[in-house]
Design an enzyme around this catalytic site. Sequence first.
Site, PDB file in Angstrom:
ATOM      1  N   GLU A  89       0.876  -1.220   0.089  1.00 13.37           N
ATOM      2  CA  GLU A  89      -0.080   0.178   0.062  1.00 13.37           C
ATOM      3  C   GLU A  89       0.936   1.311   0.047  1.00 13.37           C
ATOM      4  OE1 GLU A  89      -3.289   0.334  -0.216  1.00 13.37           O
ATOM      5  OE2 GLU A  89      -3.742  -1.730  -0.199  1.00 13.37           O
ATOM      6  N   THR A 129      11.495   3.119   0.736  1.00 14.25           N
ATOM      7  CA  THR A 129      11.310   4.453   0.325  1.00 14.25           C
ATOM      8  C   THR A 129      12.377   5.343   1.064  1.00 14.25           C
ATOM      9  OG1 THR A 129       9.674   6.313   0.590  1.00 14.25           O
ATOM     10  CG2 THR A 129       9.360   4.376   1.921  1.00 14.25           C
ATOM     11  N   ASP A 130      12.706   6.373   0.621  1.00 13.14           N
ATOM     12  CA  ASP A 130      13.269   7.298   1.434  1.00 13.14           C
ATOM     13  C   ASP A 130      12.512   7.940   2.619  1.00 13.14           C
ATOM     14  OD1 ASP A 130      11.516   9.131  -0.109  1.00 13.14           O
ATOM     15  OD2 ASP A 130      13.086  10.331  -0.981  1.00 13.14           O
ATOM     16  N   GLU A 131      11.145   7.859   2.540  1.00 10.69           N
ATOM     17  CA  GLU A 131      10.364   8.408   3.785  1.00 10.69           C
ATOM     18  C   GLU A 131      10.511   7.593   5.083  1.00 10.69           C
ATOM     19  OE1 GLU A 131       6.214   8.728   2.983  1.00 10.69           O
ATOM     20  OE2 GLU A 131       6.514   9.360   1.043  1.00 10.69           O
ATOM     21  N   LYS A 160       6.656   1.109   6.142  1.00 15.96           N
ATOM     22  CA  LYS A 160       7.617   0.653   5.096  1.00 15.96           C
ATOM     23  C   LYS A 160       9.059   0.568   6.346  1.00 15.96           C
ATOM     24  CE  LYS A 160       7.730   0.357   1.508  1.00 15.96           C
ATOM     25  NZ  LYS A 160       7.608  -0.827   0.430  1.00 15.96           N
ATOM     26  N   ARG A 199      -2.489  13.560 -10.388  1.00 18.08           N
ATOM     27  CA  ARG A 199      -3.847  14.187 -10.056  1.00 18.08           C
ATOM     28  C   ARG A 199      -3.782  15.601 -10.796  1.00 18.08           C
ATOM     29  NH1 ARG A 199      -5.968  16.447  -4.419  1.00 18.08           N
ATOM     30  NH2 ARG A 199      -8.114  16.483  -4.952  1.00 18.08           N
ATOM     31  N   LYS A 211      -4.982  20.917  -7.152  1.00 16.50           N
ATOM     32  CA  LYS A 211      -4.938  21.253  -5.545  1.00 16.50           C
ATOM     33  C   LYS A 211      -3.600  21.008  -4.888  1.00 16.50           C
ATOM     34  CE  LYS A 211      -9.358  20.722  -5.980  1.00 16.50           C
ATOM     35  NZ  LYS A 211     -10.471  22.039  -6.727  1.00 16.50           N
ATOM     36  N   ASP A 278      -3.544  21.086   4.485  1.00 16.04           N
ATOM     37  CA  ASP A 278      -2.459  20.475   4.497  1.00 16.04           C
ATOM     38  C   ASP A 278      -2.795  18.865   4.822  1.00 16.04           C
ATOM     39  OD1 ASP A 278       0.148  19.785   3.915  1.00 16.04           O
ATOM     40  OD2 ASP A 278       0.978  21.302   5.465  1.00 16.04           O
TER      41      ASP A 278
HETATM   42  P1  NAD Z   1       1.330   1.244  -6.451  1.00 17.76           P
HETATM   43  O1  NAD Z   1       0.459   1.455  -5.359  1.00 17.76           O
HETATM   44  O2  NAD Z   1       1.074   1.878  -7.870  1.00 17.76           O
HETATM   45  O3  NAD Z   1       1.173  -0.398  -6.582  1.00 17.76           O
HETATM   46  C1  NAD Z   1       1.364  -1.299  -5.769  1.00 17.76           C
HETATM   47  C2  NAD Z   1       0.848  -2.839  -6.412  1.00 17.76           C
HETATM   48  O4  NAD Z   1       0.984  -3.692  -5.234  1.00 17.76           O
HETATM   49  C3  NAD Z   1      -0.412  -2.844  -6.986  1.00 17.76           C
HETATM   50  O5  NAD Z   1      -0.210  -3.555  -8.457  1.00 17.76           O
HETATM   51  C4  NAD Z   1      -1.358  -3.641  -6.064  1.00 17.76           C
HETATM   52  O6  NAD Z   1      -2.272  -4.429  -6.450  1.00 17.76           O
HETATM   53  C5  NAD Z   1      -0.241  -4.373  -5.379  1.00 17.76           C
HETATM   54  N1  NAD Z   1      -0.529  -5.095  -3.834  1.00 17.76           N
HETATM   55  C6  NAD Z   1      -1.005  -4.202  -2.972  1.00 17.76           C
HETATM   56  N2  NAD Z   1      -1.078  -4.997  -1.957  1.00 17.76           N
HETATM   57  C7  NAD Z   1      -0.776  -6.244  -2.265  1.00 17.76           C
HETATM   58  C8  NAD Z   1      -1.037  -7.495  -1.678  1.00 17.76           C
HETATM   59  N3  NAD Z   1      -1.175  -7.741  -0.336  1.00 17.76           N
HETATM   60  N4  NAD Z   1      -0.521  -8.735  -2.303  1.00 17.76           N
HETATM   61  C9  NAD Z   1      -0.174  -8.557  -3.538  1.00 17.76           C
HETATM   62  N5  NAD Z   1       0.029  -7.354  -4.242  1.00 17.76           N
HETATM   63  C10 NAD Z   1      -0.244  -6.328  -3.706  1.00 17.76           C
HETATM   64  O7  NAD Z   1       2.906   1.400  -5.732  1.00 17.76           O
HETATM   65  P2  NAD Z   1       3.843   2.137  -6.432  1.00 17.76           P
HETATM   66  O8  NAD Z   1       4.097   3.349  -6.422  1.00 17.76           O
HETATM   67  O9  NAD Z   1       4.329   1.497  -7.948  1.00 17.76           O
HETATM   68  O10 NAD Z   1       5.120   1.450  -5.332  1.00 17.76           O
HETATM   69  C11 NAD Z   1       5.767   0.357  -5.559  1.00 17.76           C
HETATM   70  C12 NAD Z   1       6.833   0.118  -4.451  1.00 17.76           C
HETATM   71  O11 NAD Z   1       7.738   1.091  -4.591  1.00 17.76           O
HETATM   72  C13 NAD Z   1       6.221   0.191  -3.070  1.00 17.76           C
HETATM   73  O12 NAD Z   1       6.598  -0.880  -2.109  1.00 17.76           O
HETATM   74  C14 NAD Z   1       6.357   1.664  -2.528  1.00 17.76           C
HETATM   75  O13 NAD Z   1       6.575   1.680  -1.116  1.00 17.76           O
HETATM   76  C15 NAD Z   1       7.966   1.942  -3.363  1.00 17.76           C
HETATM   77  N6  NAD Z   1       7.898   3.387  -3.687  1.00 17.76           N
HETATM   78  C16 NAD Z   1       7.233   4.206  -4.105  1.00 17.76           C
HETATM   79  C17 NAD Z   1       7.772   5.116  -4.599  1.00 17.76           C
HETATM   80  C18 NAD Z   1       6.788   6.246  -5.461  1.00 17.76           C
HETATM   81  O14 NAD Z   1       7.269   7.461  -5.601  1.00 17.76           O
HETATM   82  N7  NAD Z   1       5.756   5.927  -5.936  1.00 17.76           N
HETATM   83  C19 NAD Z   1       9.235   5.557  -4.293  1.00 17.76           C
HETATM   84  C20 NAD Z   1       9.928   4.865  -3.547  1.00 17.76           C
HETATM   85  C21 NAD Z   1       9.472   3.545  -3.264  1.00 17.76           C
HETATM   86  O1  DAU Z   2       9.529   9.782  -1.256  1.00 19.87           O
HETATM   87  C1  DAU Z   2       9.011   8.382  -1.840  1.00 19.87           C
HETATM   88  C2  DAU Z   2       7.306   8.120  -1.612  1.00 19.87           C
HETATM   89  O2  DAU Z   2       7.014   9.033  -2.856  1.00 19.87           O
HETATM   90  C3  DAU Z   2       6.812   6.931  -2.055  1.00 19.87           C
HETATM   91  O3  DAU Z   2       7.335   6.090  -0.816  1.00 19.87           O
HETATM   92  C4  DAU Z   2       5.287   6.916  -1.928  1.00 19.87           C
HETATM   93  O4  DAU Z   2       4.852   5.715  -2.113  1.00 19.87           O
HETATM   94  C5  DAU Z   2       4.825   7.844  -2.768  1.00 19.87           C
HETATM   95  O5  DAU Z   2       3.428   8.055  -2.837  1.00 19.87           O
HETATM   96  C6  DAU Z   2       5.435   9.130  -2.753  1.00 19.87           C
HETATM   97  O6  DAU Z   2       5.041  10.167  -1.612  1.00 19.87           O
HETATM   98  P1  DAU Z   2       4.480  11.467  -1.352  1.00 19.87           P
HETATM   99  O7  DAU Z   2       3.517  11.674  -0.317  1.00 19.87           O
HETATM  100  O8  DAU Z   2       5.694  12.336  -1.495  1.00 19.87           O
HETATM  101  O9  DAU Z   2       3.766  11.574  -2.872  1.00 19.87           O
HETATM  102  P2  DAU Z   2       2.212  12.140  -3.155  1.00 19.87           P
HETATM  103  O10 DAU Z   2       2.362  12.050  -4.594  1.00 19.87           O
HETATM  104  O11 DAU Z   2       1.519  11.651  -2.415  1.00 19.87           O
HETATM  105  O12 DAU Z   2       2.747  13.871  -3.032  1.00 19.87           O
HETATM  106  C7  DAU Z   2       3.803  14.577  -3.234  1.00 19.87           C
HETATM  107  C8  DAU Z   2       3.762  15.904  -2.685  1.00 19.87           C
HETATM  108  O13 DAU Z   2       2.695  16.739  -3.281  1.00 19.87           O
HETATM  109  C9  DAU Z   2       3.542  15.770  -1.121  1.00 19.87           C
HETATM  110  O14 DAU Z   2       4.343  16.735  -0.595  1.00 19.87           O
HETATM  111  C10 DAU Z   2       2.151  16.094  -0.936  1.00 19.87           C
HETATM  112  C11 DAU Z   2       1.527  17.042  -2.204  1.00 19.87           C
HETATM  113  N1  DAU Z   2       0.318  17.185  -2.694  1.00 19.87           N
HETATM  114  C12 DAU Z   2      -0.107  15.785  -2.994  1.00 19.87           C
HETATM  115  C13 DAU Z   2      -1.240  15.681  -3.730  1.00 19.87           C
HETATM  116  C14 DAU Z   2      -1.828  14.132  -3.961  1.00 19.87           C
HETATM  117  C15 DAU Z   2      -0.431  18.175  -3.127  1.00 19.87           C
HETATM  118  O15 DAU Z   2       0.147  19.262  -2.733  1.00 19.87           O
HETATM  119  N2  DAU Z   2      -1.606  18.044  -3.551  1.00 19.87           N
HETATM  120  C16 DAU Z   2      -2.086  16.910  -3.998  1.00 19.87           C
HETATM  121  O16 DAU Z   2      -3.148  16.810  -4.664  1.00 19.87           O
END
Ligand code: NAD
Ligand code: DAU
Length: 340
Positions: A89, A129-131, A160, A199, A211, A278
């Site tokens: 998630e 993740t870096d978070e 995470k 978005r 937004k 926020d």
């Molecule tokens: P995403 O939400 O787009 O995709 C997640 C996928 O995992 C989906 O296909 C979902 O169906 C599947 N999934 C969720 N729960 C599951 C379960 N219980 N069993 C099997 N499959 C399941 O996520 P993303 O943005 O592609 O992120 C992928 C990975 O990278 C995550 O581990 C996330 O923490 C990490 N990550 C994401 C970012 C980012 O910017 N999006 C950055 C750094 C790390």
């Molecule tokens: O840093 C890595 C992480 O980056 C991953 O681990 C997460 O899975 C990924 O979702 C992402 O997290 P963020 O919370 O940084 O990403 P998000 O796209 O939700 O938001 C990026 C920034 O933009 C954050 O500061 C919140 C802001 N934001 C987000 C939304 C959806 C807005 O200002 N408006 C918005 O509508």
Amino acid sequence: MTEQAFAPQRIVVTGGAGFIGSNFVHWVVNNQPGVHVTVLDALTYAGNRQNLAGIPEDRLDFVHGNICDEQLVDQLVSQTDAVVHFAAESHNDNSIADPTPFLQTNVHGTYVLLQACKKYDVRFHHISTDEVYGDLALDDPARFTESTPYNPSSPYSSTKASSDLLVRAWVRTYGVRATISNCSNNYGPYQHVEKFIPRQITNLICGIRPKLYGDGLNVRDWIHTEDHSSAVWCILTKGKVGETYLIGADGERSNIDVLRAILDGMGAGPDDFDWVRDRPGHDRRYAIDSTKLRTELGWQPQHTDFAQGLAQAIAWYRDNEDWWRPAKEATEAKYAAQGQ
Ligand code: NAD
Ligand code: DAU
């Protein structure tokens, strides 16, 4: 010092129907001709089978299932050389509204995979993740490194961080052959419309005002998904077991700068957006120092022109309305209910 290169022939990719996991699967199929991929994905709201369209049948098996299903995981792990674990998630705002699935998938699911990798002595790469490191002040010259202390802020990032700690414990206690990577914010095609960049692009296409949370000055360190994928393959095959590698491409930008670039790229004015409530606990700034990955394993990002990457992302969302339309209305309804 790197270990002798590891050359898997069969890999299981969890979460391979999501945004980054599917990019990685395409990357492997396109760049590693001898490798067969099995995707294990539960197809939650974030998973989409269409993300894997076009991959030849002899290169990919798709298994619709949950990483918390011990029997299924045991069976798949017993037949593979490596597990690359993307399933999670992944959205902070969802974790604030309801943390339960984050605990189940991100923590328990990682535990189930680790137990199976321990049983069959299978190589494991954990995508994180870096978070997990919390946040930095805007004026702090520091960036995150592999030795930054863990300090997660949200339900998402704390689960995470928990999963990373499980991986480290399984390496030390049971000798599981695992690596961890912590990456910064990804962008590119196929990203769910709940995330910041898609978005705002899809809002503009739909005639909805973008937004922006808080004061818009929060900084994220953007990397193109293709570069995340190449880094993961590099760490899987050349990384040292037990080590953590940070992945980043020197892409720090404030949210308001990114939003204004989107507005400009889509022909809207610089103030054509709404300031909204926020995010509770909103992390201020993320920044990655990826020196270790670059110097020890020789990885380099290739897609570092953010303006070009953003223009390609805008074009992709314009050209692929069929892909994102089904999720848009429900996503915006959820945000509206949260005052965002
Ligand atoms: P995403 O939400 O787009 O995709 C997640 C996928 O995992 C989906 O296909 C979902 O169906 C599947 N999934 C969720 N729960 C599951 C379960 N219980 N069993 C099997 N499959 C399941 O996520 P993303 O943005 O592609 O992120 C992928 C990975 O990278 C995550 O581990 C996330 O923490 C990490 N990550 C994401 C970012 C980012 O910017 N999006 C950055 C750094 C790390
Ligand atoms: O840093 C890595 C992480 O980056 C991953 O681990 C997460 O899975 C990924 O979702 C992402 O997290 P963020 O919370 O940084 O990403 P998000 O796209 O939700 O938001 C990026 C920034 O933009 C954050 O500061 C919140 C802001 N934001 C987000 C939304 C959806 C807005 O200002 N408006 C918005 O509508």
